[in-house]
Every structure is written in structure tokens, then in C-alpha cells.
Write an enzyme that holds these catalytic residues in place. Structure first.
Site, PDB file in Angstrom:
ATOM      1  N   ASP A   1      -7.427  -5.804  -7.551  1.00 31.34           N
ATOM      2  CA  ASP A   1      -8.851  -6.384  -7.033  1.00 31.34           C
ATOM      3  C   ASP A   1      -9.001  -7.828  -7.375  1.00 31.34           C
ATOM      4  OD1 ASP A   1      -9.100  -3.915  -5.758  1.00 31.34           O
ATOM      5  OD2 ASP A   1     -10.323  -3.434  -7.438  1.00 31.34           O
TER       6      ASP A   1
ATOM      7  N   ASN B   1       2.535  -4.528  -4.982  1.00 33.75           N
ATOM      8  CA  ASN B   1       3.142  -4.612  -6.105  1.00 33.75           C
ATOM      9  C   ASN B   1       4.681  -4.085  -6.146  1.00 33.75           C
ATOM     10  OD1 ASN B   1       3.321  -1.583  -5.804  1.00 33.75           O
ATOM     11  ND2 ASN B   1       1.350  -1.069  -6.760  1.00 33.75           N
ATOM     12  N   ARG B   2       5.391  -3.986  -7.365  1.00 33.35           N
ATOM     13  CA  ARG B   2       6.896  -3.555  -6.758  1.00 33.35           C
ATOM     14  C   ARG B   2       7.188  -2.452  -6.198  1.00 33.35           C
ATOM     15  NH1 ARG B   2      10.975  -4.846 -11.050  1.00 33.35           N
ATOM     16  NH2 ARG B   2       9.467  -5.582 -12.496  1.00 33.35           N
ATOM     17  N   LYS B   3       6.426  -1.226  -6.316  1.00 32.92           N
ATOM     18  CA  LYS B   3       6.757  -0.069  -5.673  1.00 32.92           C
ATOM     19  C   LYS B   3       6.322  -0.371  -4.098  1.00 32.92           C
ATOM     20  CE  LYS B   3       5.623   4.851  -5.343  1.00 32.92           C
ATOM     21  NZ  LYS B   3       5.795   4.733  -3.894  1.00 32.92           N
ATOM     22  N   GLU B   4       5.029  -0.876  -3.894  1.00 34.66           N
ATOM     23  CA  GLU B   4       4.661  -1.208  -2.321  1.00 34.66           C
ATOM     24  C   GLU B   4       5.882  -2.100  -2.067  1.00 34.66           C
ATOM     25  OE1 GLU B   4       0.117  -0.529  -3.253  1.00 34.66           O
ATOM     26  OE2 GLU B   4       1.062  -2.679  -3.362  1.00 34.66           O
TER      27      GLU B   4
END
Length: 497
Positions: free
Chosen positions: A276, A206-209
């Protein structure tokens, strides 16, 4: 261009290997009735509870709900939660072949969520877990199972929730063997060090990861593309798919311009497990031969389906098809429900409007004038008509191995195209009793070939003040007789001229 409609029938031929952190997802749904005088916290009146295979197990659930087969490798504890998970995996109808390693040194990962149904808001979550790598003995057992199952798979998903199953050694071993066998590997990552996923086909942060892993800005689309491009180079992946919640998804493949697709406009009820679903759909689409963009677009459509459901949800093939195909061909499909949880909100809205809900059911294999009369007269008795449709497996048990003539998707689509029908709900049981108990209709309609005391669900409906109505049949029309006459004509020898 990848023809999704043409290849949809091939999903059932695919087998996906999923390895990762499985967990037990408990959802307690209710309404906030008051604020406790002892503490500034809400008090919930519990309405219902759901216990679901979550985490990497939810990837597996999505794979089989789309019609494919899943091979699953994970770890459970020697505890009640682990036994519940093992039982859920072992059920014959699950479609998942599991290899669950028992680790007596750790609890089964469990997440208990309290959710306000009225506001679709998560109020509290309690976790039971040991978030550290499994020991060498458990790791060796996991690797042995993974390598044994890998040749049977068309693609691999590594679902990392950082609970200890996906150790660096296991990840490296699986990716290297999968590359030798030319199997695509899809990684749903965790943590800041993505180097452990080197050589994976697709990584889905995701964006943060993405920002944490690359230490680059990820505020704008251009910044996201630059960070995703840096990640593909750093880990040697062919593609990175960045999930952006309400902003959709971004695809970056090596040497190509980024592709950004916006999210579908949907009412978000719960984002639990949406990642998922994305991993499961990407794996299936790549196994079917889709290119990265087609796979991402399918995953984006699937995510739009599951965030509109409550809890850790799954997507069905019909629901995915309904999101992808042009809207002009989809109006009937919006009436079709395979996952019973999906009609709860619609029923609640109808009841809030004080609408009278009617119910009838049947096989509806070959639609004829008798069916049309029953459905039309049933609709005349209520404001909204729900039709229960026997699944293919149910029909075979009731009618024999040569039935149904049309599969459940075809039968459901024909029914949903009728103006008299407001909702088609497919049920797996031999009778609709369980469905009637869930629906609680105000009126239950059946054909006049039944006696009132023979109607399944009569006692349930009448106990809550509803009524049972029998509709006169059209003489001479019966699916069974139509089939018999057709076969008789085919079996008669033709006269020679």
C-alpha cells in the site's frame, strides 16, 4: 534529475484519487505465555490492540501522512465494522474525503491478527469477507463517485485486493477517463488476468503475481526483467515495478533496460501493508513530475520505513526524506518521531538496559540560552532525554495565529541536533499529558517558572515512583519577549538623516 528535497514542499498541493477494497485491520499484540494443554497452540497474554483502516484505505492513510490530500472510493457493509470505518474516514483530521458505498448484502472486510510482540511474529489471522464482485447497483454507484472525483485528482491508485470493488467495468471506465484527462494510473493488482488493467500507467505486482500473470520464470533478475517486459507489452502500461521483498524492486519501462534497486538494510518487524505504501508513494511522485526510476527509488525507501514498524503502518514525509537524503545530513532526523508507535521499540530497548528516561516539553520556537539550560540540566537528571514538541496546530491554539515562527519540522530538527536530546516526539494535543502517560518517564523536568502543582503529568509520574524537577531559568530570555522586541523594532519609524 528529480530533486526530491526541492519538491517535497509541493506534496501538500497534490490530490490522489484512491479506489479499491477497504478493510478493517485489527491487531492484537501480546506475548506467548504458555502452550495450551488442550491443543498445541500458543496462549497469548494481550498487551494492546490497534484498529486501523487497511487495504486500499491504507493507501489513503499513506497519502495523507505524507502531506497530500486523498479522495477515496470504496464499499463497506451495513455492520459494526463498517460503522467504525466510516467514523474513521469522517474524522476531520484524517485528511481523506471519502465516498463509501454501503452494500447491505456483504460484510465489511475485516482481518483480525494476533501478533507476538516479542518475536514480531503473526500467529493467527481471522478474516470476515465476501470475495466476489459487487452487484450492478453498487458498481454503478462506485463508478459515479469515481468519475465525479477524477477531475480533482493529480493521479489515481487502483488498489485491488480481489474483494469485489474493482470490477472489470469500473477499472476500464476509470482508466479510460484518466487517460483522457492525462492522469497517471497506478495499479496494485490481484489475480492472474492483468488484461483488465490495460492502459494503466504503472502496475506493481510482486514476484509471484508477475509469474502467475505472465506464466514465465521469475527466479533471476534477467527472468524478472523479461517477464516484466512481456507484461508491459501485454497490458500496454508504460512501466512495471516488481516488488521483491528483501531483494528490493525492479523497474521495467518499455524500450529501456531494467533497473534493479536493492532493499535497504533494516530490521523487518511487519510487512503488512508495505505494498500500500509503495502504491501511495509511486502515485505522489508521478503526480509531482518524477520519472519512473525516481518514483521507484522513493517507493523503495518508503517501504523500508514501514516494514520496520509494527502493524499496518504509514510513512511520514520526514521519515521518507531521512531515507533518501545522504546519511551525513540525517543524524538529527533519526531522533525525530511523529508517529508515536515508532518510539515503543526504542523505549523498550532503553528500559531493558535499565536506563533512566527523562521528559520535558515545550514549543521551542526560537531556541535561546534559557532553553539550552533547561535541556542540559534535564539531560543531567537521566540517561535518555525525550523532548515533547507541540505541533504547529497546537502552537497556534496556545500562542495565537502568528505562531509558530518556525514549523514543526524545523523546530524538531534544531532540537534533534542538540547533544542533550535523545528523542523528539511531536504531539498534537494542547498538553503533553497523553504523551507522558504513554512514555511513563522516570523524571519530568520543567522550567522554574512553574509551581510543582502546575506541572502537567506530575501525578502520573509520581504515582509510578518518578520525580518532578524544576530547573532555574536564565533571566531575560523568553521567546515571546524576543518576538515582541523584534516586532517593536520593526514598527519604529526610522529617523531621516
Amino acid at each position: 534529475m528529480f530533486d526530491f528535497e526541492k519538491r517535497l514542499s509541493d506534496i501538500g498541493k497534490q490530490t490522489i484519487l484512491c479506489i479499491g477494497d477497504v478493510m478493517l485491520d485489527d491487531f492484537v499484540y501480546g506475548d506467548v505465555s504458555r502452550i495450551s494443554p488442550e491443543a498445541p497452540a500458543p496462549v497469548i497474554r494481550v498487551n494492546r490492540e490497534d484498529v486501523i483502516i487497511g487495504g486500499a484505505g491504507n493507501v489513503a492513510r499513506n497519502i495523507v501522512s505524507l502531506g497530500a490530500r486523498c479522495l477515496f472510493v470504496g464499499v463497506i457493509g451495513d455492520d459494526p465494522a463498517g460503522r467504525i470505518l466510516r467514523s474513521a474516514f469522517d474524522r476531520g483530521r484524517s485528511g481523506i474525503t471519502s465516498r463509501l458505498v454501503i452494500d447491505p448484502q456483504r460484510p465489511t472486510t475485516r482481518k483480525l491478527r494476533f501478533v507476538s510482540e516479542h518475536h514480531s511474529t503473526h500467529l493467527l489471522r481471522a478474516d470476515w469477507e465476501l470475495a466476489k464482485p459487487v452487484n450492478a447497483k453498487i458498481e454503478a454507484a462506485l463508478i459515479k463517485h469515481a468519475l465525479a472525483l477524477l477531475p480533482r485528482a493529480d493521479a489515481v491508485v487502483l488498489s485491488d485486493y480481489a474483494k469485489g470493488v474493482l470490477t472489470p467495468r469500473l477499472i476500464r471506465t476509470v482508466i479510460e477517463r484518466a487517460r483522457k484527462l492525462k492522469k497517471p494510473v497506478i495499479v496494485d493488482p490481484k489475480g492472474n488476468d492483468f488484461s483488465i488493467y490495460r492502459g494503466a500507467t504503472v502496475i506493481t505486482p510482486n514476484r509471484k503475481e508477475l509469474g502467475d500473470a505472465t506464466r514465465l520464470a521469475v527466479g533471476t533478475v534477467d527472468e524478472l526483467a523479461a517477464a516484466a517486459s512481456a507484461l508491459t507489452r501485454a497490458v500496454g502500461s508504460k512501466a512495471v515495478v516488481v516488488t521483491l521483498s528483501e531483494e528490493g524492486m525492479l523497474l521495467q519501462t518499455r524500450g529501456n533496460a531494467p533497473v534493479h534497486v536493492p532493499a535497504y538494510s533494516v530490521k523487518v518487524r511487519d510487512v503488512s501493508g508495505a505494498g500500500d505504501t509503495v502504491a501511495a508513494v509511486l502515485a505522489l511522485m508521478l503526480a509531482l513530475g518524477a520519472d519512473f526510476e525516481a518514483a521507484m527509488r522513493a517507493a523503495n525507501a518508503a517501504a523500508a520505513v514501514v516494514v520496520g514498524k509494527s502493524g499496518t503502518a504509514i510513512v511520514l514525509a520526514a521519515e521518507l526524506r531521512a531515507r533518501i537524503l545522504p546519511s551525513a545530513s540525517l543524524a538529527p532526523e533519526e531522533k525525530i518521531v511523529f508517529d508515536w508507535r515508532d518510539f515503543d521499540q526504542r523505549l523498550a530497548e532503553w528500559r531493558a538496559q535499565d536506563l533512566r528516561i527523562g521528559f520535558t516539553n515545550g514549543v521551542f520556537d526560537l531556541l535561546h540560552p534559557g532553553h539550552i539550560r533547561v535541556l542540559a540540566q534535564a539531560r543531567a537528571t537521566c540517561d535518555r532525554l525525550v523532548v515533547g514538541l507541540n505541533s504547529d496546530a497546537s502552537v497556534k491554539r496556545l500562542k495565537g495565529k502568528d505562531r509558530p515562527i518556525q514549523n514543526e519540522h524545523a523546530r524538531a530538527e534544531v532540537l534533534a541536533g542538540l547533544e542533550a536530546v535523545d528523542l523528539v516526539v511531536v504531539f498534537e494535543q494542547d498538553t503533553p499529558l497523553e504523551l507522558i502517560r504513554r512514555l511513563r518517564p522516570s523524571v519530568l523536568v520543567k522550567g522554574g517558572d512553574y509551581q510543582r502543582n502546575q506541572v502537567v503529568g506530575r501525578d502520573v509520574v509520581e504515582a509510578q515512583g518518578g520525580e518532578v524537577i524544576l530547573v532555574d531559568l536564565v533571566p531575560g530570555f523568553s521567546t515571546t519577549r524576543i518576538v515582541e522586541r523584534s516586532r517593536a523594532r520593526k514598527s519604529k519609524p526610522r529617523k531621516r538623516r
